[in-house]
Design a protein around this motif. Structure first.
Motif, mmCIF file in Angstrom:
data_model
loop_
_atom_site.group_PDB
_atom_site.id
_atom_site.type_symbol
_atom_site.label_atom_id
_atom_site.label_comp_id
_atom_site.label_asym_id
_atom_site.label_seq_id
_atom_site.Cartn_x
_atom_site.Cartn_y
_atom_site.Cartn_z
ATOM 1 N N ASN A 168 -5.469 11.108 -6.525
ATOM 2 C CA ASN A 168 -6.229 9.865 -6.610
ATOM 3 C C ASN A 168 -6.371 9.491 -8.083
ATOM 4 N N SER B 6 0.862 -1.186 0.000
ATOM 5 C CA SER B 6 0.000 0.000 0.000
ATOM 6 C C SER B 6 0.896 1.232 0.000
ATOM 7 N N THR B 7 0.301 2.399 0.206
ATOM 8 C CA THR B 7 1.081 3.631 0.333
ATOM 9 C C THR B 7 1.518 3.884 1.772
ATOM 10 N N PHE B 8 1.266 2.944 2.672
ATOM 11 C CA PHE B 8 1.807 3.025 4.032
ATOM 12 C C PHE B 8 3.154 2.303 4.041
ATOM 13 N N TYR C 182 -5.512 3.529 10.263
ATOM 14 C CA TYR C 182 -4.796 3.365 8.994
ATOM 15 C C TYR C 182 -4.559 1.900 8.661
ATOM 16 N N LEU D 255 -4.410 11.133 -1.702
ATOM 17 C CA LEU D 255 -4.205 9.936 -2.520
ATOM 18 C C LEU D 255 -5.485 9.153 -2.771
ATOM 19 N N TRP D 256 -6.367 9.055 -1.768
ATOM 20 C CA TRP D 256 -7.449 8.080 -1.869
ATOM 21 C C TRP D 256 -8.837 8.612 -1.569
ATOM 22 N N PRO E 168 1.434 9.896 7.513
ATOM 23 C CA PRO E 168 0.853 9.102 6.416
ATOM 24 C C PRO E 168 -0.548 9.510 5.988
ATOM 25 N N ASP E 169 -1.025 10.711 6.335
ATOM 26 C CA ASP E 169 -2.365 11.136 5.941
ATOM 27 C C ASP E 169 -2.557 10.945 4.431
ATOM 28 N N PRO E 170 -3.458 10.035 4.007
ATOM 29 C CA PRO E 170 -3.593 9.713 2.575
ATOM 30 C C PRO E 170 -4.763 10.417 1.892
ATOM 31 N N ILE F 104 -10.301 7.652 6.184
ATOM 32 C CA ILE F 104 -9.384 8.776 5.983
ATOM 33 C C ILE F 104 -9.788 9.949 6.863
ATOM 34 N N LEU G 35 6.592 9.453 -0.517
ATOM 35 C CA LEU G 35 5.672 9.373 0.612
ATOM 36 C C LEU G 35 6.145 10.282 1.738
#
Length: 385
Positions: free
Chosen positions: A303, A176-178, A332, A292-293, A287-289, A316, A283
């Motif tokens: 996104n 993932s993006t984490f 998360y 991104l999502w 990690p606030d996405p 989120i 990144l």
């Protein structure tokens, strides 16, 4: 509101709780009153001062000896622009540079080079970065709106095999993006394995079947053939793209490689004019996405796949208003599992970096690289012979 409460104190009041606020303010550049933060030459308050930029060749930074916290030990930092790995290594051996990145192949071949080991050491670290393939899932193409198809794409690509073929023991298959070097990463969540039999079954379920025996699946008379866009000019990126193409061909899917100039690729990503696109993303430690999502970003933010999922949005938003780190990490982790189910992207790998350094130079690295953290190069030291 923003209020100055002293020469070194600023108070910021938010209308509602916002957990990423402190990290966002920490990245804010400080400049003199009335100065333009986007001016050139750049104005800042760091441990180095801008001295010179030879476009396409180098950037020269001079030590700011008056820095109140991190006055550098080294007097000057020169960042040389050398595109090719082979040329970089030659410059290192010749003494023209003191440190350079190595490719996985170079690092593997140099591991047994005694003369090289006497002069240089190799430092490895994973970067806060992820390579991915974004599948445009908004219904603008007949392929990737179906989650079964997106999962099949990931199952068909042998990401671990790609790293092993390179001898890359530093990079890691992504989930993932984490990032695994941040507190939001879920160690219990494993990347989808390579399973082409399962990938083929999912494609069959989604109606993509090779009915005429030509090796390419089709549905309603449309062959499963799509353009895979990526940035041209890098042998490493082209190698990844070719690997993806060859892996997908094994399950009856044709990825037509479409190399584009970086500016063109970025424009297509931003305007959502693509079917599938391979790229990389830096990144952040926080990690606030949201960008991104969150579904609000599907047309104008980052996104790129066009993900719009109420559960993703809810998680989120919960993460943005949760200040306790453990509780926020739990949010998360739930979000990571939901993204894992939806597979808006095939997350390829978190790349590692291998840095060859002259033995006299003492430096520190972090997942943010050599320059993207404090004190960074201000803490470097050169030992006397």
């Amino acid at each position: 509101g923003v209020e100055a409460r002293g020469p070194r104190t600023v108070a910021v009041t938010y209308a509602r709780p916002f957990a990423p606020a402190l990290a966002a303010w920490a990245r804010l550049p400080l400049v003199p009153e009335g100065a333009d933060p986007d001016s050139f030459p750049p104005i800042g308050c760091g441990p180095f001062r801008f001295e010179r930029w030879d476009r396409g060749e180098r950037v020269v930074l001079a030590a700011n000896r008056e820095h109140p916290r991190w006055p550098p030990s080294i007097g000057r930092l020169v960042l040389e622009v050398i595109p090719e790995y082979a040329t970089r290594l030659a410059a290192l051996r010749a003494g023209a540079v003191d440190a350079t990145a190595l490719s996985p192949t170079q690092a593997r071949s140099l591991a047994s080079d005694t003369e090289f080991g006497e002069r240089f050491r190799v430092v490895t670290y994973r970067m806060l970065y992820v390579w991915f393939i974004a599948w445009r899932m908004d219904g603008s193409n007949p392929f990737f709106g179906d989650v079964r198809v997106r999962r099949a794409m990931t199952l068909a690509i042998d990401r671990q095999g790609f790293l092993e073929a390179l001898g890359d023991r530093v990079s890691r298959v992504a989930v993932s993006t984490f990032h695994p070097d941040t507190w939001a990463y879920d160690p219990a969540l494993s990347p989808l394995p390579t399973d082409r039999k399962r990938a083929a079954a999912l494609l069959d379920e989604a109606g993509w079947v090779d009915r005429d025996g030509d090796g390419v699946r089709e549905r309603d008379g449309v062959p499963f053939r799509f353009p895979l866009a990526f940035a041209a000019g890098s042998a490493e990126v082209e190698r990844i793209a070719s690997f993806v193409r060859d892996n997908l061909a094994r399950v009856g899917v044709v990825a037509e490689l479409t190399p584009l100039e970086w500016a063109v690729l970025r424009d297509r990503l931003q305007r959502r004019r693509f079917v599938a696109a391979m790229s990389g993303m830096a990144l952040e430690p926080d990690p606030d996405p949201y960008d991104l999502w969150h579904s609000s970003q599907k047309d104008g933010g980052l996104n790129y796949p066009g993900l719009a999922d109420p559960e993703v949005d809810r998680l989120i938003e919960a993460g943005r208003t949760t200040f306790d780190r453990e509780a926020r990490a739990a949010v998360y982790r739930s979000l990571g599992r939901r993204l894992h189910e939806l597979q808006p992207c095939t997350f390829f790998f978190y790349p590692g970096s291998r840095l060859a350094v002259v033995r006299s130079l003492e430096l520190e690295t972090s997942p943010r690289g050599l320059l993207g953290f404090r004190p960074g190069p201000a803490a470097w030291r050169v030992r006397s012979p």
